[in-house]
Write an enzyme that holds these catalytic residues in place. Structure first.
Site, PDB file in Angstrom:
ATOM      1  N   HIS A   1       0.868  -1.273  -0.148  1.00 38.50           N
ATOM      2  CA  HIS A   1      -0.043  -0.027   0.068  1.00 38.50           C
ATOM      3  C   HIS A   1       0.856   1.171  -0.149  1.00 38.50           C
ATOM      4  O   HIS A   1       0.839   2.163  -0.800  1.00 38.50           O
ATOM      5  CB  HIS A   1      -1.025   0.016   1.233  1.00 38.50           C
ATOM      6  CG  HIS A   1      -2.103   1.092   1.094  1.00 38.50           C
ATOM      7  ND1 HIS A   1      -1.870   2.295   1.902  1.00 38.50           N
ATOM      8  CD2 HIS A   1      -3.232   1.260   0.870  1.00 38.50           C
ATOM      9  CE1 HIS A   1      -2.585   3.047   1.675  1.00 38.50           C
ATOM     10  NE2 HIS A   1      -3.626   2.458   1.175  1.00 38.50           N
TER      11      HIS A   1
ATOM     12  N   ASN B   1     -13.093   4.996   3.096  1.00 41.03           N
ATOM     13  CA  ASN B   1     -13.760   4.130   2.227  1.00 41.03           C
ATOM     14  C   ASN B   1     -15.092   3.695   2.658  1.00 41.03           C
ATOM     15  O   ASN B   1     -15.458   2.331   2.317  1.00 41.03           O
ATOM     16  CB  ASN B   1     -12.908   2.962   1.594  1.00 41.03           C
ATOM     17  CG  ASN B   1     -11.736   3.482   0.941  1.00 41.03           C
ATOM     18  OD1 ASN B   1     -11.530   4.808   0.472  1.00 41.03           O
ATOM     19  ND2 ASN B   1     -10.501   2.921   0.655  1.00 41.03           N
TER      20      ASN B   1
END
Length: 615
Positions: free
Chosen positions: A193, A285
């Site tokens: 990530h 998210n």
């Protein structure tokens, strides 16, 4: 009475609900508790409390702030807050766990390969073979921003899972970072990530390999606060923020978040902001009507995500805490069909679980946030230094979205080109000056030597010719030199001719043409024509000057000098460019010019006859 009773019941119910609903500020998960001892507490008292609780320093950077961590849950937290420890500490709070924002559908775009065999993209911004697939960079208008700056001299701290220097980060500059998870200097990525996020900020660009990054001449500071599983504590994140501020970071990106408000983190953010650091974080998210922490904190720019069509990405959180939106992607399909994601090079695993570089398309507000961090770096490189001013530029330059009642987009869509342009407004850069010189022909050698705006060589010949004619005349009719005679020679032969090619934007040019013109050119100077006017390109003006000034002892020599200068100008014009209004450019014009040149010289001869003293 009945209405009053109903109102009282409503207020009681509302108060009960507010008292029992703590909101996102208290919804986080934690396994440890932060103890921040006051500075005035004696060391022996502090150490006694630490031993009795089994507490430990969070890291080597915790010593100065007296920050300790102790294991415990909500019951332990409640007990500590009721104990005498409260008098010895600044605060006792949960060490909340923040995580990578979950974004379903992230997958490798394709396995690692050289990528050099792919067709070159048909774009002017970068020669990286996969640049054509980076719709997100064109979405933020990155190429006009690159015309001005690429972020050189700016450091962006990536507070994440670490950064692995994959091949497409080979040319990217790095500064010293730290791994707060394992307490070591090397902050390598074991998740993928952080490397992906870092690539969006500053992937090596124009290297004929892979993909591009937003501020690719900026330096990266890797700060690992999240483990391989993607989780980390607010204590580690807070110390990473202070580390970045103390070690020269200009911008911080945090593509992480969660529930739970932390005083320790707020203090770290305030500290970094006071040292001039711009802080950006992902909104989250969860598709909820409020951004997660740390995007919600003051002095943090919260970023929501949009897809390739400019709409809110289906997963993106929105509402309170969202300051601006940027490309986060919304993928369709998997593998090579995973279109719509944000493509960068990161790390992944092959079929044997070996760690390898891969080009991967991810989606999420984690991908949106580094776009804003990269543009913030470009803005600071353009000369805007204060974090509040950089935030203002980001918001004022954003493409506003109408009817955004739920605050999906904050100030609007990120626009790198407009942001850099706004940052540079009122500043004259070397690039601007160089472009002005180029666009106006001043960098072309022909401009200066063969009849550009100033027709330099013919003008020099006119000036030298006037002095030669004056010298010849002086041999037959001796007279002394004077400033009035020299001024007349200059005015009649050339004027201040270098001003003829002097341009200032938005100003009328006729004053410069007049000041840069000799007497024969005055008739066409205002309209800018290259043709000589026969009224001025003749003996007429010198005759008038001599007639008016002949009786003046000093100015008479100006008139004589003008007549000689005009004679030289007409002779050179007849040879080089016999272009006369109404007479054409042939033998008639040339005969006219030579005839009037002789008349001018004869006029000077008659006016100077018998004179032997200077004015």
């Amino acid at each position: 009475m009945r209405k009053l009773l109903i109102a009282c019941l409503f207020l009681l119910g509302l108060g009960f609900a507010l008292f029992n609903f703590k909101g996102l500020a208290a919804q986080g998960e934690f396994e440890t508790i932060v103890l921040d001892f006051r500075e005035d507490v004696p060391a022996e008292v502090r150490q006694e409390q630490v031993r009795s609780l089994g507490a430990q320093l969070n890291s080597e950077f915790s010593q100065a702030d007296n920050v300790y961590i102790v294991k415990g849950d909500r019951t332990t937290l409640k007990a500590l807050r009721k104990s005498g420890l409260v008098k010895l500490t600044e605060y006792i709070e949960p060490n909340y766990m923040y995580k990578l924002p979950e974004a379903p559908g992230n997958s490798n775009y394709r396995a690692f390969s050289s990528s050099k065999d792919e067709a070159q993209p048909a774009f002017r911004g970068a020669n990286d073979p996969l640049y054509g697939k980076q719709w997100n960079l064109r979405n933020v208008s990155i190429e006009p921003a690159w015309d001005e700056t690429k972020g050189a001299g700016i450091t962006v701290a990536v507070i994440d899972t670490g950064i692995s220097q994959v091949p497409d980060l080979k040319d990217t500059k790095f500064v010293k970072g730290y791994d707060f998870v394992s307490d070591k200097v090397e902050a390598d990525d074991d998740n993928g990530h952080g490397t992906h996020v870092a690539g969006t900020v500053a992937q090596s660009t124009n290297n004929n390999y892979g993909v591009a990054g937003v501020a690719y001449e900026a330096s990266l500071m890797p700060l690992k606060v999240l483990s391989s599983s993607g989780g980390g504590t607010v204590a580690d994140i807070s110390e990473a923020i202070k580390f970045a501020a103390d070690n020269g970071a200009d911008v911080i990106n945090m593509s992480l978040g969660g529930g739970g408000e932390s005083q320790m983190m707020q203090e770290a953010i305030n500290y970094a902001h006071s040292k001039g650091v711009v802080i950006i974080a992902a909104a989250g998210n969860s598709n909820e009507n409020s951004a997660s922490y740390p995007a919600r904190y003051p002095h943090v720019i919260g970023v929501s995500a949009i897809d390739s069509s400019g709409e809110k990405a289906f997963y993106s959180s929105y509402g309170a805490g969202v300051d601006i939106s940027a490309p986060g992607g919304a993928m369709q399909g998997e593998g090579d069909s995973a279109a719509g994601g944000i493509l960068q090079e990161t790390i992944g695993y092959d079929e044997n679980d070996n760690l390898i570089p891969v080009f991967a398309a991810f989606q999420g507000t984690s991908m949106a946030s580094p776009h804003v961090a990269g543009v913030a770096a470009l803005i600071k490189a353009a000369g805007v230094t204060e974090p509040d001013d950089i935030e203002k530029v980001l918001k004022e330059s954003a493409r506003a979205v109408q009817d955004d009642g739920l605050n999906y987009y904050g100030a609007g869509h990120l626009d790198a080109g407009a942001a850099v342009k706004l940052a540079l407004r009122g500043q004259i850069t070397f690039r601007d000056f160089f472009r002005w010189l180029r666009d106006n022909g001043y960098l072309n050698p022909r401009f200066w030597i063969d009849g550009g705006a100033v027709a330099l060589l013919p003008k020099v010949a006119m000036v030298l010719g006037s002095y030669l004619l004056a010298w010849f005349l002086r041999n037959y009719f001796p007279f002394g030199w004077s400033w009035s005679l020299a001024s007349g020679l200059l005015a009649g032969s050339s004027g201040l001719f270098f001003l003829r090619g002097f341009y200032i934007f938005d100003l009328p040019q006729w004053p410069f043409r007049v000041m840069g013109s000799s007497i024969p050119e005055l008739g066409s100077a205002v309209q800018g024509s290259g043709l000589l006017n026969p009224i001025f390109a003749s003996v007429l003006i010198p005759f008038i000057l001599v007639a008016l000034l002949l009786g003046h002892r000093s100015w008479k020599w100006f008139a004589i000098g003008s007549a000689v200068g005009v004679a030289s100008c007409l002779v050179v014009s007849a040879v080089v460019d016999p272009a006369v209004l109404w007479l054409g450019e042939g033998a008639i014009a040339r005969t006219f010019l030579i005839t009037n040149a002789l008349l001018c010289y004869g006029l000077a001869y008659l006016a100077s006859q018998g004179e032997k003293q200077t004015a």
